[in-house]
Each structure stands twice: as structure tokens, then as C-alpha cells.
Design an enzyme around this catalytic site. Structure first.
Site, mmCIF file in Angstrom:
data_model
loop_
_atom_site.group_PDB
_atom_site.id
_atom_site.type_symbol
_atom_site.label_atom_id
_atom_site.label_comp_id
_atom_site.label_asym_id
_atom_site.label_seq_id
_atom_site.Cartn_x
_atom_site.Cartn_y
_atom_site.Cartn_z
ATOM 1 N N GLU A 101 0.847 -1.195 0.000
ATOM 2 C CA GLU A 101 0.000 0.000 0.000
ATOM 3 C C GLU A 101 0.883 1.247 0.000
ATOM 4 O OE1 GLU A 101 -2.763 0.666 3.280
ATOM 5 O OE2 GLU A 101 -3.791 2.186 2.096
ATOM 6 N N LYS A 232 -8.184 -15.450 16.228
ATOM 7 C CA LYS A 232 -8.325 -15.162 14.794
ATOM 8 C C LYS A 232 -9.738 -14.777 14.367
ATOM 9 C CE LYS A 232 -4.356 -18.077 13.856
ATOM 10 N NZ LYS A 232 -3.738 -19.141 13.126
ATOM 11 N N ASP A 307 1.791 -14.541 13.131
ATOM 12 C CA ASP A 307 0.670 -15.245 12.504
ATOM 13 C C ASP A 307 -0.279 -14.205 11.913
ATOM 14 O OD1 ASP A 307 -1.768 -16.576 11.990
ATOM 15 O OD2 ASP A 307 -1.213 -18.168 13.392
ATOM 16 N N HIS A 403 -2.634 9.587 -1.464
ATOM 17 C CA HIS A 403 -2.761 8.300 -2.147
ATOM 18 C C HIS A 403 -2.745 8.455 -3.668
ATOM 19 C CE1 HIS A 403 -3.188 5.359 1.162
ATOM 20 N NE2 HIS A 403 -3.309 6.485 1.827
HETATM 21 C C1 LIG Z 1 1.984 10.985 2.607
HETATM 22 C C2 LIG Z 1 2.178 11.966 3.743
HETATM 23 C C3 LIG Z 1 3.170 11.385 4.758
HETATM 24 C C4 LIG Z 1 2.747 13.263 3.181
HETATM 25 O O1 LIG Z 1 2.830 14.163 4.239
HETATM 26 P P1 LIG Z 1 3.404 15.648 4.071
HETATM 27 O O2 LIG Z 1 3.277 16.273 5.394
HETATM 28 O O3 LIG Z 1 2.762 16.338 2.931
HETATM 29 O O4 LIG Z 1 4.920 15.347 3.683
HETATM 30 P P2 LIG Z 1 6.222 16.242 3.771
HETATM 31 O O5 LIG Z 1 6.900 16.099 2.422
HETATM 32 O O6 LIG Z 1 5.952 17.621 4.289
HETATM 33 O O7 LIG Z 1 7.115 15.454 4.867
HETATM 34 C C5 LIG Z 1 6.706 15.343 6.210
HETATM 35 C C6 LIG Z 1 7.242 14.037 6.774
HETATM 36 O O8 LIG Z 1 6.544 12.924 6.169
HETATM 37 C C7 LIG Z 1 7.475 11.850 5.908
HETATM 38 N N1 LIG Z 1 7.456 11.561 4.462
HETATM 39 C C8 LIG Z 1 6.869 12.295 3.478
HETATM 40 N N2 LIG Z 1 6.997 11.701 2.283
HETATM 41 C C9 LIG Z 1 7.681 10.547 2.491
HETATM 42 C C10 LIG Z 1 8.110 9.498 1.651
HETATM 43 N N3 LIG Z 1 7.857 9.488 0.327
HETATM 44 N N4 LIG Z 1 8.777 8.480 2.200
HETATM 45 C C11 LIG Z 1 9.044 8.459 3.520
HETATM 46 N N5 LIG Z 1 8.654 9.449 4.377
HETATM 47 C C12 LIG Z 1 7.982 10.470 3.873
HETATM 48 C C13 LIG Z 1 8.817 12.304 6.433
HETATM 49 O O9 LIG Z 1 8.990 11.785 7.734
HETATM 50 C C14 LIG Z 1 8.708 13.812 6.484
HETATM 51 O O10 LIG Z 1 9.384 14.415 7.547
HETATM 52 P P3 LIG Z 1 11.012 14.417 7.647
HETATM 53 O O11 LIG Z 1 11.355 13.076 8.162
HETATM 54 O O12 LIG Z 1 11.528 14.659 6.247
HETATM 55 O O13 LIG Z 1 11.323 15.524 8.584
HETATM 56 C C15 LIG Z 1 0.830 12.308 4.466
HETATM 57 O O14 LIG Z 1 -0.071 12.933 3.571
HETATM 58 C C16 LIG Z 1 0.151 11.141 5.086
HETATM 59 O O15 LIG Z 1 0.607 10.571 6.061
HETATM 60 N N6 LIG Z 1 -1.026 10.745 4.565
HETATM 61 C C17 LIG Z 1 -1.782 9.666 5.141
HETATM 62 C C18 LIG Z 1 -1.501 8.404 4.397
HETATM 63 C C19 LIG Z 1 -1.870 7.193 5.210
HETATM 64 O O16 LIG Z 1 -1.815 7.170 6.424
HETATM 65 N N7 LIG Z 1 -2.236 6.154 4.549
HETATM 66 C C20 LIG Z 1 -2.546 4.935 5.266
HETATM 67 C C21 LIG Z 1 -3.427 4.145 4.518
HETATM 68 S S1 LIG Z 1 -5.093 4.757 4.544
HETATM 69 C C22 LIG Z 1 -5.959 3.334 4.847
HETATM 70 O O17 LIG Z 1 -5.573 2.290 4.364
HETATM 71 C C23 LIG Z 1 -6.921 3.320 5.957
HETATM 72 C C24 LIG Z 1 -8.210 4.118 5.870
HETATM 73 C C25 LIG Z 1 -7.933 5.599 5.550
HETATM 74 O O18 LIG Z 1 -9.088 3.605 4.891
HETATM 75 C C26 LIG Z 1 -8.794 3.927 7.249
HETATM 76 C C27 LIG Z 1 -9.904 4.862 7.607
HETATM 77 O O19 LIG Z 1 -11.070 4.587 7.268
HETATM 78 O O20 LIG Z 1 -9.592 5.866 8.263
HETATM 79 N N1 LIG Z 2 -1.767 -25.052 17.677
HETATM 80 C C1 LIG Z 2 -2.696 -24.153 17.428
HETATM 81 O O1 LIG Z 2 -3.880 -24.312 17.727
HETATM 82 C C2 LIG Z 2 -2.301 -22.857 16.799
HETATM 83 C C3 LIG Z 2 -1.028 -22.683 16.326
HETATM 84 N N2 LIG Z 2 -0.660 -21.489 15.769
HETATM 85 C C4 LIG Z 2 0.717 -21.411 15.311
HETATM 86 O O2 LIG Z 2 1.526 -21.578 16.463
HETATM 87 C C5 LIG Z 2 2.820 -21.104 16.160
HETATM 88 C C6 LIG Z 2 3.324 -20.336 17.337
HETATM 89 O O3 LIG Z 2 3.232 -21.139 18.489
HETATM 90 P P1 LIG Z 2 4.206 -20.848 19.684
HETATM 91 O O4 LIG Z 2 3.732 -21.663 20.836
HETATM 92 O O5 LIG Z 2 4.368 -19.383 19.857
HETATM 93 O O6 LIG Z 2 5.619 -21.313 19.114
HETATM 94 P P2 LIG Z 2 6.307 -22.749 19.144
HETATM 95 O O7 LIG Z 2 5.345 -23.840 18.929
HETATM 96 O O8 LIG Z 2 7.495 -22.680 18.244
HETATM 97 O O9 LIG Z 2 6.797 -22.796 20.657
HETATM 98 C C7 LIG Z 2 7.866 -22.029 21.111
HETATM 99 C C8 LIG Z 2 9.066 -22.927 21.307
HETATM 100 O O10 LIG Z 2 10.202 -22.151 21.643
HETATM 101 C C9 LIG Z 2 10.786 -22.679 22.833
HETATM 102 N N3 LIG Z 2 11.437 -21.545 23.492
HETATM 103 C C10 LIG Z 2 12.789 -21.353 23.524
HETATM 104 N N4 LIG Z 2 13.089 -20.190 24.100
HETATM 105 C C11 LIG Z 2 11.921 -19.615 24.460
HETATM 106 C C12 LIG Z 2 11.582 -18.390 25.089
HETATM 107 N N5 LIG Z 2 12.526 -17.503 25.447
HETATM 108 N N6 LIG Z 2 10.291 -18.103 25.300
HETATM 109 C C13 LIG Z 2 9.325 -18.969 24.919
HETATM 110 N N7 LIG Z 2 9.573 -20.152 24.321
HETATM 111 C C14 LIG Z 2 10.865 -20.472 24.080
HETATM 112 C C15 LIG Z 2 9.634 -23.309 23.584
HETATM 113 O O11 LIG Z 2 10.089 -24.284 24.474
HETATM 114 P P3 LIG Z 2 9.180 -24.697 25.739
HETATM 115 O O12 LIG Z 2 7.777 -24.932 25.270
HETATM 116 O O13 LIG Z 2 9.803 -25.923 26.288
HETATM 117 O O14 LIG Z 2 9.201 -23.549 26.695
HETATM 118 C C16 LIG Z 2 8.836 -23.922 22.422
HETATM 119 O O15 LIG Z 2 9.415 -25.144 22.023
HETATM 120 C C17 LIG Z 2 2.702 -20.250 14.922
HETATM 121 O O16 LIG Z 2 3.231 -20.965 13.826
HETATM 122 C C18 LIG Z 2 1.215 -20.100 14.768
HETATM 123 O O17 LIG Z 2 0.866 -19.868 13.440
HETATM 124 C C19 LIG Z 2 -1.531 -20.444 15.713
HETATM 125 C C20 LIG Z 2 -2.798 -20.567 16.186
HETATM 126 C C21 LIG Z 2 -3.307 -21.798 16.677
#
Ligand SMILES: CC(C)(COP(=O)([O-])OP(=O)([O-])OC[C@H]1O[C@@H](n2cnc3c(N)ncnc32)[C@H](O)[C@@H]1OP(=O)([O-])[O-])[C@@H](O)C(=O)NCCC(=O)NCCSC(=O)C[C@@](C)(O)CC(=O)[O-]
Ligand SMILES: NC(=O)C1=CN([C@@H]2O[C@H](COP(=O)(O)OP(=O)(O)OC[C@H]3O[C@@H](n4cnc5c(N)ncnc54)[C@H](OP(=O)(O)O)[C@@H]3O)[C@@H](O)[C@H]2O)C=CC1
Length: 408
Positions: A101, A232, A307, A403
Site C-alpha cells: 500500500e 483469529k 501469525d 494516495h
Molecule cells: C503521505 C504523507 C506522509 C505526506 O505528508 P506531508 O506532510 O505532505 O509530507 P512532507 O513532504 O511535508 O514530509 C513530512 C514528513 O513525512 C514523511 N514523508 C513524506 N513523504 C515521504 C516518503 N515518500 N517516504 C518516507 N517518508 C515520507 C517524512 O517523515 C517527512 O518528515 P522528515 O522526516 O523529512 O522531517 C501524508 O499525507 C500522510 O501521512 N497521509 C496519510 C496516508 C496514510 O496514512 N495512509 C494509510 C493508509 S489509509 C488506509 O488504508 C486506511 C483508511 C484511511 O481507509 C482507514 C480509515 O477509514 O480511516
Molecule cells: N496449535 C494451534 O492451535 C495454533 C497454532 N498457531 C501457530 O503456532 C505457532 C506459534 O506457536 P508458539 O507456541 O508461539 O511457538 P512454538 O510452537 O514454536 O513454541 C515455542 C518454542 O520455543 C521454545 N522456546 C525457547 N526459548 C523460548 C523463550 N525464550 N520463550 C518462549 N519459548 C521459548 C519453547 O520451548 P518450551 O515450550 O519448552 O518452553 C517452544 O518449544 C505459529 O506458527 C502459529 O501460526 C496459531 C494458532 C493456533
């Protein structure tokens, strides 16, 4: 059998997709190539890009994927630095975002820039648990209540007799029973260290069920997940009770920064937030009292091997914005159910692990659990940056323009 012959047999169905490894001496990379070529042949399509990758199928098949045919590439950008003043995350962080996006990374980047200049984001972890809720069919509600009481009073026993047999890091720390008619849902709460924990708590819950079946022969254990976990699916239970990490990120952004960097005012951001994120979401019956948690959570989940189905609950939460007595902007995000980990699941895929390393959170923490908590604070900070920037863009009427310029 030769490569071409195997491709032909898979294409015509003589060999099933999941049986190919049997004919490659267990070589999963070769099996992956054969499946993809067979699919190309059968469907008359070219899958060259899907077949281009550096990952090793020998490490992935059997742990992360079945019937592998290749890899999908999602562009990854980075936003930051973002200054975080957390309890686990302290310092400046770059946030990897995998998305297609246009304008999303720019938006989060703008939020990071404004928040860092404002002194950073304060993050607070409120709760940390993974839940699984098996379903038991009881003779009647009274018996369900008795079983629930027994479980509540025997958590230490269940930890010792069941949970500790199957996991070192998984710790049973609570249970919330729900009774509907003669159905008992035991929503178990576990600590899971640095793992998101779903495998861990599922395996542990099955062990607990064995003990309960022994203890209560008249009660029928029906399903390991009774849907009150809740995994989920959008739901009120996680919104209210929390699941995974419950985390809050907040900041005060001086008026001057809002006006210069975000091209609007604290008053307009607060009003848009109130009328859009709070009133609009209430009317919609949404669990997302926010603008786009799902965008940032989704992009970080894809980059770091979380996940992806749990983006659903990651999108739950509330954004608040108000004008301070000094005329600056207070903004916060409250995320009740951020289900993430830094070990296990997709986090061990090399590209995803590299993305975690960008934030210094790859692998287990010392002590265990601290890496995942740090990661949760970074995600919440990034979500705050995204909310701030999008709310500002909407307030300034810049959303469509952004956008048009960056997204098509
Ligand atoms: C696009 C901007 C950032 C422009 O924003 P701007 O203020 O016109 O940009 P600017 O050129 O004045 O720059 C300001 C800062 O923006 C950053 N920036 C600016 N351009 C870039 C770039 N190309 N690459 C990386 N960073 C950029 C950068 O950090 C910069 O500051 P600096 O660091 O330079 O001091 C702004 O208009 C904006 O944030 N718009 C919103 C866009 C957005 O959030 N989209 C998300 C998806 S929308 C959606 O999917 C969800 C929705 C909307 O449907 C949910 C709902 O229902 O609400
Ligand atoms: N089974 C299900 O119903 C579901 C499974 N999933 C899937 O499950 C997966 C994630 O399961 P999750 O249990 O997180 O991962 P894992 O099954 O990989 O379990 C974590 C493993 O890491 C070991 N471990 C080593 N170091 C650490 C530490 N510092 N902290 C915690 N564990 C450590 C644990 O050992 P020990 O256990 O001996 O501590 C364990 O063997 C994903 O792939 C996800 O998509 C998602 C939803 C449902």
C-alpha cells in the site's frame, strides 16, 4: 525417477502434491521445484517469480509450510527512527513494514518523525497472557460450576501434573470459566515467555484436559478450542479481557510540531478522532475505535513472521486524542490484544528473523519474555505514529492527495 517424469506424474495426478518428497530422497528443495513445475504444466502458467528465493525449503517444510511451491515477495520498507521511552524498549528504533500500500510507510515515517522530535513515545505494558479455552459438555449447569470451581482451586496442581510436562516456558497463571447451559468453557491464561504461544498453550491445554477427564468422568471434553480463546476472529472477549500483550503508547506533541510537520492543529486532530474513531466506530459496531491499527500491525506481522490471521485482534483498540491545557496534542493508542512473539512460528524464517533483528528483538530474551515485551512496545509506538499521521492527513484533507501521489 527423473525430474521431468516426476513433474509429469504430479501434473497428471499420479503422484499427489504432498507425496513428492518420497521420490526426492527427502530433498524438499527439489520437491518444491517439482511441484511448481507440475503446476505450471497443468495450469499453463509461468511461475518464475514465485520460484525465485533465497530461503531453504529444507528448513521450512514440516515446520512452517506444506506443499511448498516457492515464495511470495512483499516489498519491505522501514520507518523511523522512532524514539521510545518504554519499560523494555528504550532508545531509537527502525520499524520494518511489509506492504504494497503506497503512502503507508511514508505515513508511519511522518508519525515517527513528529513523535521523535516531540521527545518520543511512552509505552506501558498492562498485561501479558495467551489463552486457550477448551469446551466441556457437563450433565448440567450446576456440575459445570463445580468443575469450574475445582479448576480455579487447582491451578498449581494442573501446572505440575500437566503443563510442566510439555513446556518449560509455558506457565498456567489463571482461568476464566464461562458457563452456557450445560457447556463449560475454561479460558486458561498462560505466560509464554517470548513465544506468541498458541502451539504451547494448545499442547498444554490438551494435557490439562487429560487430568480433568480423569477427575470428572461424567464430564465430556468436546473441543480443545471452544471459541472463547478467542483466536483469529473479531470479538468482544479479547477487547475487554485482553489476549497476548495489552499495551498502551502515548505522547504529547507540541502544537508547533503538529502545525509544521503534520499541517494541521491539535484541535482538528482531536475533533476528527472523536467524531470518526469514537462516534463513527460506535455507530459501525466496530472493535476498532481507531483509524488503521490493522495497517501497521499487518505490515509488521508480515515483515516479522507473526501469525497473519491474528492481525484481526491486533486491529482492536482505541485511539484517544485531546488538546492539553497548554494547547498541545495528547494522543494515545490502547491495544488490548496484540498477539506476538520473537521465537517460534514464522519468526524463525531467516528473512523474518532479519526483520526482527532490525529492532533488536530476534530470538529469546534474557530473562525470557523480555524480547517479546520490548517488541510489543515498539509495535505500539509504530501504531501510534501511524494513527497520528493518518488522523492529521484526514484533518488536513490530505488523504486522497497522498494516495494519488504515492499509491497509484
Ligand atoms: C503521505 C504523507 C506522509 C505526506 O505528508 P506531508 O506532510 O505532505 O509530507 P512532507 O513532504 O511535508 O514530509 C513530512 C514528513 O513525512 C514523511 N514523508 C513524506 N513523504 C515521504 C516518503 N515518500 N517516504 C518516507 N517518508 C515520507 C517524512 O517523515 C517527512 O518528515 P522528515 O522526516 O523529512 O522531517 C501524508 O499525507 C500522510 O501521512 N497521509 C496519510 C496516508 C496514510 O496514512 N495512509 C494509510 C493508509 S489509509 C488506509 O488504508 C486506511 C483508511 C484511511 O481507509 C482507514 C480509515 O477509514 O480511516
Ligand atoms: N496449535 C494451534 O492451535 C495454533 C497454532 N498457531 C501457530 O503456532 C505457532 C506459534 O506457536 P508458539 O507456541 O508461539 O511457538 P512454538 O510452537 O514454536 O513454541 C515455542 C518454542 O520455543 C521454545 N522456546 C525457547 N526459548 C523460548 C523463550 N525464550 N520463550 C518462549 N519459548 C521459548 C519453547 O520451548 P518450551 O515450550 O519448552 O518452553 C517452544 O518449544 C505459529 O506458527 C502459529 O501460526 C496459531 C494458532 C493456533
Amino acid at each position: 525417477m527423473e525430474f521431468e517424469e516426476l513433474v509429469e506424474k504430479v501434473a497428471n495426478g499420479e503422484i499427489k502434491l504432498h507425496q513428492v518428497e518420497k521420490y526426492t530422497n527427502g530433498d524438499k528443495k527439489l520437491a518444491t521445484e517439482i511441484r511448481r513445475k507440475a503446476l505450471e504444466k497443468k495450469l499453463g502458467v509461468k511461475l518464475d517469480n514465485i520460484g525465485h528465493y533465497s530461503l531453504d525449503p529444507n528448513q521450512l517444510i514440516g515446520k512452517n509450510i506444506e506443499n511448498m511451491i516457492g515464495v511470495v515477495q512483499i516489498p519491505m520498507g522501514v520507518a523511523g527512527p522512532l524514539k521510545i521511552n518504554g519499560e523494555y524498549a528504550k532508545g531509537e528504533f527502525y520499524i520494518p513494514l511489509a506492504t504494497t500500500e503506497g503512502a503507508l510507510v511514508a505515513s508511519v515515517n511522518r508519525g515517527c518523525s513528529a513523535l521523535t522530535e516531540a521527545g518520543g513515545v511512552k509505552t506501558t505494558l498492562i498485561d501479558d497472557k495467551m489463552t486457550r479455552a477448551p469446551l466441556l459438555k457437563c450433565p448440567d449447569a450446576r456440575r459445570a460450576r463445580e468443575v469450574a470451581e475445582w479448576v480455579k482451586n487447582n491451578l498449581d496442581y494442573l501446572q505440575e501434573k500437566a503443563v510442566s510436562k510439555v513446556t518449560r516456558h509455558g506457565k498456567l497463571r489463571g482461568v476464566k470459566p464461562f458457563i452456557v447451559g450445560n457447556n463449560l468453557y475454561l479460558r486458561f491464561e498462560f505466560e509464554t515467555g517470548d513465544a506468541m504461544g498458541m502451539n504451547m498453550v494448545t499442547i498444554a491445554s490438551e494435557e490439562i484436559m487429560k487430568v480433568i477427564e480423569e477427575e470428572f468422568p461424567d464430564v465430556k471434553y468436546l473441543a480443545l478450542s471452544g471459541n472463547l480463546c478467542v483466536d483469529k476472529k473479531p470479538n468482544a472477549a479479547n477487547f475487554i479481557l485482553g489476549r497476548g500483550k495489552t499495551v498502551i503508547a502515548e505522547a504529547i506533541v507540541p502544537r508547533e510540531i503538529v502545525e509544521r510537520k503534520l499541517k494541521t492543529t491539535p484541535e482538528l486532530i482531536a475533533e476528527v478522532n472523536y467524531r470518526k474513531n469514537l462516534v463513527g466506530s460506535a455507530q459501525a459496531g466496530s472493535y476498532g475505535f481507531n483509524a488503521h491499527f490493522g495497517n501497521i500491525v499487518g505490515a509488521i506481522f508480515l515483515a516479522t513472521g507473526q501469525d497473519e490471521a491474528q492481525i484481526t485482534e491486533g486491529s482492536h483498540g482505541i485511539t484517544l486524542a485531546e488538546v492539553t491545557p497548554e494547547g498541545d496534542l495528547y494522543i494515545s493508542v490502547t491495544m488490548p490484544s496484540l498477539e506476538i512473539g520473537t521465537v517460534g512460528g514464522g519468526t524463525r524464517v531467516p528473512t523474518q528473523r532479519e526483520a526482527l533483528s532490525i529492532m533488536g528483538v530476534a530470538g529469546g530474551g534474557d530473562p525470557p519474555g523480555t524480547n517479546a515485551k520490548k517488541f510489543a512496545e515498539i509495535v505500539a509506538g509504530a501504531v501510534l505514529a501511524g494513527e497520528l499521521s493518518l488522523l492529521a492527513a484526514i484533518a488536513a484533507k490530505h488523504l486522497a492527495k497522498a494516495h494519488k501521489e504515492l499509491g497509484r
